[in-house]
Design a protein around this motif. Sequence first.
Motif, PDB file in Angstrom:
ATOM      1  N   SER A 105      14.442  62.195  58.722  1.00 43.61           N
ATOM      2  CA  SER A 105      14.376  63.505  58.091  1.00 43.61           C
ATOM      3  C   SER A 105      13.985  64.575  59.100  1.00 43.61           C
ATOM      4  O   SER A 105      13.085  64.387  59.914  1.00 43.61           O
ATOM      5  N   ILE A 110      12.259  66.552  52.663  1.00 40.02           N
ATOM      6  CA  ILE A 110      13.093  65.360  52.458  1.00 40.02           C
ATOM      7  C   ILE A 110      12.271  64.163  52.920  1.00 40.02           C
ATOM      8  O   ILE A 110      12.176  63.875  54.110  1.00 40.02           O
ATOM      9  N   LYS A 111      11.687  63.473  51.972  1.00 39.71           N
ATOM     10  CA  LYS A 111      10.730  62.417  52.277  1.00 39.71           C
ATOM     11  C   LYS A 111      11.429  61.084  52.576  1.00 39.71           C
ATOM     12  O   LYS A 111      12.512  60.816  52.037  1.00 39.71           O
ATOM     13  N   THR A 114      14.262  58.705  50.454  1.00 38.78           N
ATOM     14  CA  THR A 114      15.229  59.539  49.739  1.00 38.78           C
ATOM     15  C   THR A 114      16.650  59.185  50.162  1.00 38.78           C
ATOM     16  O   THR A 114      16.908  58.899  51.330  1.00 38.78           O
ATOM     17  N   LEU A 116      20.233  60.681  50.875  1.00 38.87           N
ATOM     18  CA  LEU A 116      20.847  61.969  51.185  1.00 38.87           C
ATOM     19  C   LEU A 116      22.366  61.822  51.109  1.00 38.87           C
ATOM     20  O   LEU A 116      22.953  61.046  51.867  1.00 38.87           O
ATOM     21  N   LYS A 155      25.901  61.754  42.377  1.00 35.79           N
ATOM     22  CA  LYS A 155      24.764  62.523  41.869  1.00 35.79           C
ATOM     23  C   LYS A 155      24.504  62.199  40.402  1.00 35.79           C
ATOM     24  O   LYS A 155      23.357  62.013  39.979  1.00 35.79           O
ATOM     25  N   GLU A 164      16.098  59.443  43.085  1.00 37.41           N
ATOM     26  CA  GLU A 164      16.023  60.715  43.793  1.00 37.41           C
ATOM     27  C   GLU A 164      17.115  60.811  44.847  1.00 37.41           C
ATOM     28  O   GLU A 164      17.203  59.982  45.750  1.00 37.41           O
ATOM     29  N   ILE A 165      17.951  61.823  44.699  1.00 37.17           N
ATOM     30  CA  ILE A 165      19.060  62.046  45.618  1.00 37.17           C
ATOM     31  C   ILE A 165      19.080  63.516  46.014  1.00 37.17           C
ATOM     32  O   ILE A 165      18.881  64.391  45.178  1.00 37.17           O
ATOM     33  N   LYS A 166      19.322  63.776  47.284  1.00 37.60           N
ATOM     34  CA  LYS A 166      19.492  65.143  47.751  1.00 37.60           C
ATOM     35  C   LYS A 166      20.804  65.268  48.499  1.00 37.60           C
ATOM     36  O   LYS A 166      21.352  64.278  48.992  1.00 37.60           O
TER      37      LYS A 166
END
Length: 260
Positions: A105, A110-111, A114, A116, A155, A164-166
Amino acid sequence: MSGRKEKIRLRPEIGIILGSGIEIPIKKILQPRTIKYKDLGLPSPAVPGHKGEMVSGYFSGVPIAIMKGRFHLYEGYSPQEVTKPIKILKELGIKTLIMTNSSGSLKKSIKPGTFLLVEDHISLMGGNPLTGINDRKRFLDLTEAYDQSLISLCKNAGRKRNIEIKNGTIVAVRGPSYETPAEVRMLRLLGGDAVCMSSIPEVIMARYLGMKVLSISFVTNYAAGLSQKRPDHRYVLEMAGRMEREFLKLLEGVIPEMRG
């Protein structure tokens, strides 16, 4: 080509490339068949966390082919060599590719742990797998390197499963050394959300060959200078392993929706 098809005995619809420490257990595959990379004419990965075999079979009712591990530019391979698995998947008839990797990250928001979803990339790898190809397609438009419809499917699958999605932009560097804190600040200023040492040559080749691409990056650690914990490949593998359960849940939700 015919030999490869005979060995896998199915026509896979989706291909998956697994990155460092990322696994799909064989028990999750129905009617699995395993082929070592050496039997496909590929080199064997020398990096821990990369098995070096292709597994075909059915996942959630969908015929797939999984490349377990990759080889990297930092191992001394050329962009053309690291993209050979993509060409094999194309020969098998695959039109949709799920790319995975482990990344660091570049932002505190953005931990580690996660997922991505890659929407765009910045390549600082210093090479391109299309170099030397002499056709009009080599001037490849990468405006939509990553398929927006697949990103939306993923998503939605994550939302339904409370995963958890970014979304974001990944920066690819050649490696193998990790970035300095100053380089991390630079990559963040360039617009990056995470940094990796792979994937971009494969994405470029997949798009050149007409495949749709969904790229899921496992954010396993903070890049240098963002945490007291320094980057370490052993920790990358450990964190990727911790994320396996949610990754499988995500695939179970998204793969059946990707058919056709």
